[in-house]
Design a protein around this motif. Sequence first.
Motif, mmCIF file in Angstrom:
data_model
loop_
_atom_site.group_PDB
_atom_site.id
_atom_site.type_symbol
_atom_site.label_atom_id
_atom_site.label_comp_id
_atom_site.label_asym_id
_atom_site.label_seq_id
_atom_site.Cartn_x
_atom_site.Cartn_y
_atom_site.Cartn_z
ATOM 1 N N ASP A 267 8.355 -15.919 -6.960
ATOM 2 C CA ASP A 267 7.422 -15.080 -7.288
ATOM 3 C C ASP A 267 6.772 -13.916 -7.381
ATOM 4 O OD1 ASP A 267 9.510 -16.433 -9.241
ATOM 5 O OD2 ASP A 267 8.917 -17.366 -10.609
ATOM 6 N N ALA A 268 5.628 -14.403 -6.652
ATOM 7 C CA ALA A 268 4.922 -13.610 -6.697
ATOM 8 C C ALA A 268 5.282 -12.350 -5.551
ATOM 9 C CB ALA A 268 3.960 -14.765 -5.351
ATOM 10 N N LEU A 269 5.745 -13.176 -4.787
ATOM 11 C CA LEU A 269 6.642 -11.640 -4.251
ATOM 12 C C LEU A 269 7.552 -10.868 -4.606
ATOM 13 C CD1 LEU A 269 8.048 -13.527 -0.801
ATOM 14 C CD2 LEU A 269 6.296 -11.572 -1.014
ATOM 15 N N LEU A 270 8.112 -10.787 -5.840
ATOM 16 C CA LEU A 270 8.722 -9.940 -6.913
ATOM 17 C C LEU A 270 7.665 -9.274 -7.851
ATOM 18 C CD1 LEU A 270 11.946 -12.148 -7.607
ATOM 19 C CD2 LEU A 270 11.691 -10.821 -6.475
ATOM 20 N N ASP A 271 6.706 -9.505 -8.246
ATOM 21 C CA ASP A 271 5.280 -9.569 -8.842
ATOM 22 C C ASP A 271 4.867 -8.746 -7.776
ATOM 23 O OD1 ASP A 271 6.271 -11.190 -11.065
ATOM 24 O OD2 ASP A 271 4.389 -12.575 -10.718
ATOM 25 N N ALA A 272 4.735 -9.101 -6.463
ATOM 26 C CA ALA A 272 3.903 -7.878 -5.566
ATOM 27 C C ALA A 272 4.440 -6.283 -5.020
ATOM 28 C CB ALA A 272 4.058 -8.837 -3.894
ATOM 29 N N VAL A 273 6.306 -6.806 -4.917
ATOM 30 C CA VAL A 273 7.220 -5.538 -5.598
ATOM 31 C C VAL A 273 6.825 -4.341 -6.695
ATOM 32 C CG1 VAL A 273 9.677 -4.514 -5.580
ATOM 33 C CG2 VAL A 273 8.902 -6.190 -3.673
ATOM 34 N N GLU A 274 6.679 -5.364 -8.150
ATOM 35 C CA GLU A 274 6.390 -4.507 -8.562
ATOM 36 C C GLU A 274 5.591 -3.361 -9.240
ATOM 37 O OE1 GLU A 274 8.329 -5.994 -12.678
ATOM 38 O OE2 GLU A 274 10.274 -5.381 -12.309
ATOM 39 N N ALA A 275 4.139 -4.295 -8.771
ATOM 40 C CA ALA A 275 2.880 -3.821 -8.826
ATOM 41 C C ALA A 275 2.432 -3.052 -8.017
ATOM 42 C CB ALA A 275 2.260 -4.936 -7.977
ATOM 43 N N ILE A 276 3.236 -2.487 -7.251
ATOM 44 C CA ILE A 276 2.993 -1.595 -5.483
ATOM 45 C C ILE A 276 3.130 -0.202 -6.544
ATOM 46 C CG2 ILE A 276 3.451 -1.005 -3.379
ATOM 47 C CD1 ILE A 276 2.748 -3.943 -2.115
ATOM 48 N N MET A 277 5.256 -0.768 -6.205
ATOM 49 C CA MET A 277 5.593 0.532 -7.218
ATOM 50 C C MET A 277 5.099 1.148 -8.193
ATOM 51 S SD MET A 277 9.865 -1.364 -7.235
ATOM 52 C CE MET A 277 11.029 0.926 -8.329
ATOM 53 N N HIS A 278 4.796 0.215 -8.872
ATOM 54 C CA HIS A 278 4.166 0.712 -10.123
ATOM 55 C C HIS A 278 2.888 1.706 -9.953
ATOM 56 C CE1 HIS A 278 1.375 0.958 -14.324
ATOM 57 N NE2 HIS A 278 2.545 1.259 -14.232
ATOM 58 N N GLU A 279 2.283 1.104 -8.871
ATOM 59 C CA GLU A 279 0.780 2.240 -8.495
ATOM 60 C C GLU A 279 0.900 2.388 -7.299
ATOM 61 O OE1 GLU A 279 -1.679 -1.651 -6.911
ATOM 62 O OE2 GLU A 279 -1.635 -2.435 -9.099
ATOM 63 N N GLU A 280 1.709 3.160 -6.752
ATOM 64 C CA GLU A 280 2.139 3.523 -5.755
ATOM 65 C C GLU A 280 2.929 4.318 -5.223
ATOM 66 O OE1 GLU A 280 -0.726 1.984 -1.976
ATOM 67 O OE2 GLU A 280 -0.914 0.161 -2.828
ATOM 68 N N GLY A 281 4.205 3.500 -6.233
ATOM 69 C CA GLY A 281 5.637 4.492 -5.666
ATOM 70 C C GLY A 281 6.289 3.263 -4.663
ATOM 71 N N TYR A 282 7.772 3.849 -4.923
ATOM 72 C CA TYR A 282 8.966 2.330 -4.019
ATOM 73 C C TYR A 282 8.409 3.792 -2.194
ATOM 74 C CZ TYR A 282 12.031 6.018 -2.453
ATOM 75 O OH TYR A 282 12.690 7.651 -2.105
ATOM 76 N N ALA A 283 8.925 4.694 -2.001
ATOM 77 C CA ALA A 283 7.874 4.261 -1.038
ATOM 78 C C ALA A 283 6.838 3.726 0.063
ATOM 79 C CB ALA A 283 8.078 5.854 -1.039
ATOM 80 N N ALA A 284 6.064 3.600 -0.579
ATOM 81 C CA ALA A 284 5.429 2.562 -0.449
ATOM 82 C C ALA A 284 5.650 1.167 0.190
ATOM 83 C CB ALA A 284 4.024 2.599 -1.358
ATOM 84 N N LEU A 285 6.505 0.578 -0.295
ATOM 85 C CA LEU A 285 6.571 -0.372 -0.081
ATOM 86 C C LEU A 285 7.349 -1.189 1.136
ATOM 87 C CD1 LEU A 285 9.320 -0.797 -3.364
ATOM 88 C CD2 LEU A 285 7.048 -2.070 -2.963
ATOM 89 N N THR A 286 6.640 -2.033 1.561
ATOM 90 C CA THR A 286 6.760 -2.416 3.140
ATOM 91 C C THR A 286 6.199 -3.402 3.203
ATOM 92 O OG1 THR A 286 4.385 -1.957 3.855
ATOM 93 C CG2 THR A 286 5.575 -0.175 4.249
ATOM 94 N N SER A 287 7.541 -4.480 4.605
ATOM 95 C CA SER A 287 7.415 -5.475 4.140
ATOM 96 C C SER A 287 5.442 -6.435 4.440
ATOM 97 C CB SER A 287 8.134 -6.655 5.525
ATOM 98 O OG SER A 287 7.901 -5.720 6.433
ATOM 99 N N ARG A 288 4.863 -5.424 4.983
ATOM 100 C CA ARG A 288 3.795 -5.817 5.179
ATOM 101 C C ARG A 288 2.658 -6.406 4.046
ATOM 102 N NH1 ARG A 288 0.820 -3.743 10.247
ATOM 103 N NH2 ARG A 288 -1.316 -5.551 10.328
ATOM 104 N N ARG A 289 2.780 -4.356 3.391
ATOM 105 C CA ARG A 289 2.249 -4.222 2.112
ATOM 106 C C ARG A 289 2.226 -4.973 0.848
ATOM 107 N NH1 ARG A 289 0.914 1.312 0.993
ATOM 108 N NH2 ARG A 289 0.343 0.262 -0.362
ATOM 109 N N VAL A 290 3.982 -5.826 1.104
ATOM 110 C CA VAL A 290 4.584 -6.685 -0.052
ATOM 111 C C VAL A 290 3.613 -7.666 0.127
ATOM 112 C CG1 VAL A 290 5.985 -8.267 -0.930
ATOM 113 C CG2 VAL A 290 6.233 -5.311 -0.296
#
Length: 195
Positions: free
Chosen positions: A21-44
């Motif tokens: 669940d923390a991984l799914l939450d991290a995906v949404e937090a990054i998407m909301h704050e920085e956009g989907y293009a900022a999603l990397t496995s390292r950042r998540v």
Amino acid sequence: MTGASAKPARRMATRRSATHDALLDAVEAIMHEEGYAALTSRRVALRAGINQQTLYYYFATMDALLLAAYRRRTGAMRARVEAALAQERPLHALWACFSDPFDAALTMEYLALANHNEAVRGETVAFGEQLRALQVAAPALSGLLPPDAPAHPLGLVMALTWVAHLMGFEATLGLRGGHQEATALAQWALGRVEP
């Protein structure tokens, strides 16, 4: 493949957990704050408070993680729409459901992601069709317009949804011009259909 050249199957996490669940939450937090293009496995992984290797224990690929996050989000949205349709004034409830700026921003990011990710695109189309079928079949919407009305209630629902999403997205950008007027018009229209 047989013999020594066959790779053993990689062990994957099989059930939901706090880390999942923390991984799914991290995906949404990054998407909301920085956009989907900022999603990397390292950042998540960093955002979830785990190492990158643990992320791949839960999800074989980033696409699998993105799809899981999207499915969780669409499942929650479907539950909200079903709850709205069960209200005494379903159109008013749907307006409230779709006009949340936080949700609108995430929706826009998922739509942008769907434009570049075939799996998310397929999920988006399937989810959209499911929601529309749900709304068409909803008993609460069937009697909203008079029998001689030139439109189906689904058209009204879709128009309200689009306006609510657009206003929510604009609000996240800080653009609010015309929002009071559009809200007043929506409230007037809703009041005529659902007094």
